[in-house]
Design a protein around this motif. Sequence first.
Motif, PDB file in Angstrom:
ATOM      1  N   TYR A 158     -10.005   3.004   6.378  1.00 47.61           N
ATOM      2  CA  TYR A 158      -9.567   4.352   6.019  1.00 47.61           C
ATOM      3  C   TYR A 158      -9.893   4.650   4.565  1.00 47.61           C
ATOM      4  O   TYR A 158     -10.194   5.780   4.198  1.00 47.61           O
ATOM      5  CB  TYR A 158      -8.065   4.489   6.268  1.00 47.61           C
ATOM      6  N   GLY A 159      -9.847   3.615   3.732  1.00 49.34           N
ATOM      7  CA  GLY A 159     -10.105   3.807   2.314  1.00 49.34           C
ATOM      8  C   GLY A 159     -11.582   3.947   1.972  1.00 49.34           C
ATOM      9  O   GLY A 159     -11.928   4.234   0.826  1.00 49.34           O
ATOM     10  N   GLN A 160     -12.468   3.727   2.948  1.00 52.18           N
ATOM     11  CA  GLN A 160     -13.898   3.759   2.647  1.00 52.18           C
ATOM     12  C   GLN A 160     -14.453   5.174   2.837  1.00 52.18           C
ATOM     13  O   GLN A 160     -14.044   5.891   3.730  1.00 52.18           O
ATOM     14  CB  GLN A 160     -14.648   2.786   3.571  1.00 52.18           C
ATOM     15  N   ASP A 161     -15.426   5.542   1.990  1.00 50.88           N
ATOM     16  CA  ASP A 161     -16.029   6.872   2.111  1.00 50.88           C
ATOM     17  C   ASP A 161     -16.822   6.972   3.408  1.00 50.88           C
ATOM     18  O   ASP A 161     -16.740   7.951   4.129  1.00 50.88           O
ATOM     19  CB  ASP A 161     -16.967   7.138   0.928  1.00 50.88           C
TER      20      ASP A 161
ATOM     21  N   LEU B  27       0.213   6.028   3.912  1.00 49.09           N
ATOM     22  CA  LEU B  27      -0.872   5.385   4.647  1.00 49.09           C
ATOM     23  C   LEU B  27      -0.310   4.435   5.696  1.00 49.09           C
ATOM     24  O   LEU B  27      -0.735   4.412   6.852  1.00 49.09           O
ATOM     25  CB  LEU B  27      -1.753   4.613   3.649  1.00 49.09           C
TER      26      LEU B  27
ATOM     27  N   GLN C 213       0.833  -1.191   0.000  1.00 52.50           N
ATOM     28  CA  GLN C 213       0.000   0.000   0.000  1.00 52.50           C
ATOM     29  C   GLN C 213       0.876   1.253   0.000  1.00 52.50           C
ATOM     30  O   GLN C 213       2.086   1.186   0.143  1.00 52.50           O
ATOM     31  CB  GLN C 213      -0.922   0.023   1.228  1.00 52.50           C
ATOM     32  N   ASP C 214       0.195   2.365  -0.122  1.00 48.80           N
ATOM     33  CA  ASP C 214       0.809   3.685  -0.088  1.00 48.80           C
ATOM     34  C   ASP C 214       1.650   3.853   1.189  1.00 48.80           C
ATOM     35  O   ASP C 214       1.152   3.678   2.292  1.00 48.80           O
ATOM     36  CB  ASP C 214      -0.346   4.710  -0.115  1.00 48.80           C
TER      37      ASP C 214
END
Lengths: 336, 303
Positions: free
Chosen positions: B175-178, B154, B150-151
Amino acid sequence: MHNESAVRKPQRSYANGLALVCLAFIAILYVLSDYGPGAIIADPRLQIFKTVFVSIILETMPFLWIGVFLSAILHVYVPDRLIQRMIPRNPILGIIAASVLGIVFPLCECGIVPAIRRLINKGMPVYAASTFILVGPILNPLVFWSTFTAFRGRPEIAYGRMGLAFIVALIVGLIVYRFVRSNPLRVRENRDHEHDHSHENNKLAAVMGHAINEFFDMGKYIVFGAMIVGLLQTFVSQTDLASLGQASGSANALMMGLGFILSLCSTSDAFVAQSFVTSFSGGALIAFMVFGPMINLKGVLMMSAVFKTKFVALLVSLVVILVYAGTFVLDYVFLK
Amino acid sequence: MSKRNYEIVHQGSRAVIVTGFACLMLVLLLSGNILLYIAPHLILYAWLAVIFLVAAAGFQSYLFIAAVKGSAVDCACDGDHGHDRAPQLYSVRRSVFVFVLFAIPLLLGTLLPNSALAGSLAQNKGMNLGALPTGRGAAGADLVEVDGNQDPALKQLFKTDVYNRDYAKLGMLLYGQDVIEMKDEWFIEKQQALNLFADSFKGKTIRITGFVYREEGLSDSQFIVGRMAMTHCIADISPYGFIVDSPDAAQYADDTWITVTGTIDQTDYHGQKVVKIVIGSAEPASPAKIPYVYPDWNFASKL
């Protein structure tokens, strides 16, 4: 069930039991009588009591049956003294073998206690049996895994739990080996040996018959225990209890008491302990998770179906002292 | 009572009890209501108990019929019915006592409606807000990043000690979810992850459905939205939840179910830092038929 020839003692104890149940009922009725008859059914406290009570019995049922069938099969098919030959002669080796038995047979106390009487009759030394009863519910892979996950950030709690349980059971085993000379079993089961299970067909019937007898024998203690646990969970607030003792010494004792009252299964108590993590030290949490599975309300009732009261009292007091002392050592030496 | 009559009563009452338990469990299992009492992973064991109970009911009925016919079943080894002795009074009394004792849970289980326990029991148990254990992280030693590609920025946000790497992975997923949805699955695990990495989640949108609950220590503009978590059975359920900040908190009654959408923030509660939700919107919700959530020991392998 059991033998009436066991002198006159049972008479008194059953009358006492009956009186206790009646008292419990009077207590329930008294509490509920504040609210008119219609409100009783709808009272949330009756719902809580009923749900906890029935839930514990339903949860215990499969493990109780496994235990009583194991016991019946042992009784009918396994020759006497076979187990004596399998358990090492040396007491220390015997006790260690008994502690490891839990890893091979991950049974909770509802399964262990019914089987233990047969194991002793089949030649398991009493000290090894005491060790197995105490440590069996804790020292097994399922319990280690659930404790480890519940306290992910603090693996020392899982190790502390396993280690303390092992040491306590080892010491209790040695003390029993050294000091208990008389047969700690209640006498009533002995006449079973008079029977002769010769025909294969009858052997199956014998297994069924013994299993059912023992189901009722043990079951009544479980029902009674579940009833008390249900009442306590309904009327005693866990948070109030927890706020009673925060100081280190009283906290450990308090958590042991809580473990005794709640009578949880050893695989699920880690998650309950987790909810106390913010207000109690590691030692107090371990006290809860070691003492509870070894000595709890439901378990002590079941044990007293198998062992003489004096022997149960001895086991309970030894475990109280050892766990209390052990968690102190843990608190000050390992979990600082 | 004659020996024969005693035998009939004794075997008959046992047959009734065993059959009763077999029926109770069977009905609960078939209707799915068993989940109001025990956790799903124990259902298999419950079926095992039913098999044992049905077998026992069959055998016990056979003993009962034999007793009625007056023919003793020899090798049942019923150490209880004192082969050559006349039954004494107390053994009758004992049979009755055992029958009554076993009948109580049967009657309660059959006559009272099955119901789910929510807020009424939370009061006794103490709400679990996911505060971190005292003493944790004080050492601050050996923070590690999770593996994977991953990034890096992050990963930096979700640095933690080795034991919490699974929560870090879950945290990165959330964290990636809206909108972070608090559903039945992994309710407890997500609550842990949010509390562990509260700083990173500040300002994120979260949606949660649960029952409204209040306890001492909350301000007038606060309440708790919680769920009940079960490990094995009702005896071990404990409530898990989040503090919700709302200017019109008073309009949400205890024990009602609502869905809250809001943003994540942090607050001090009883001296502990915990995550709270600043309310955006709320609407009434209907409670799930089986309102419990279950801890998943193995969630990390399913991520």
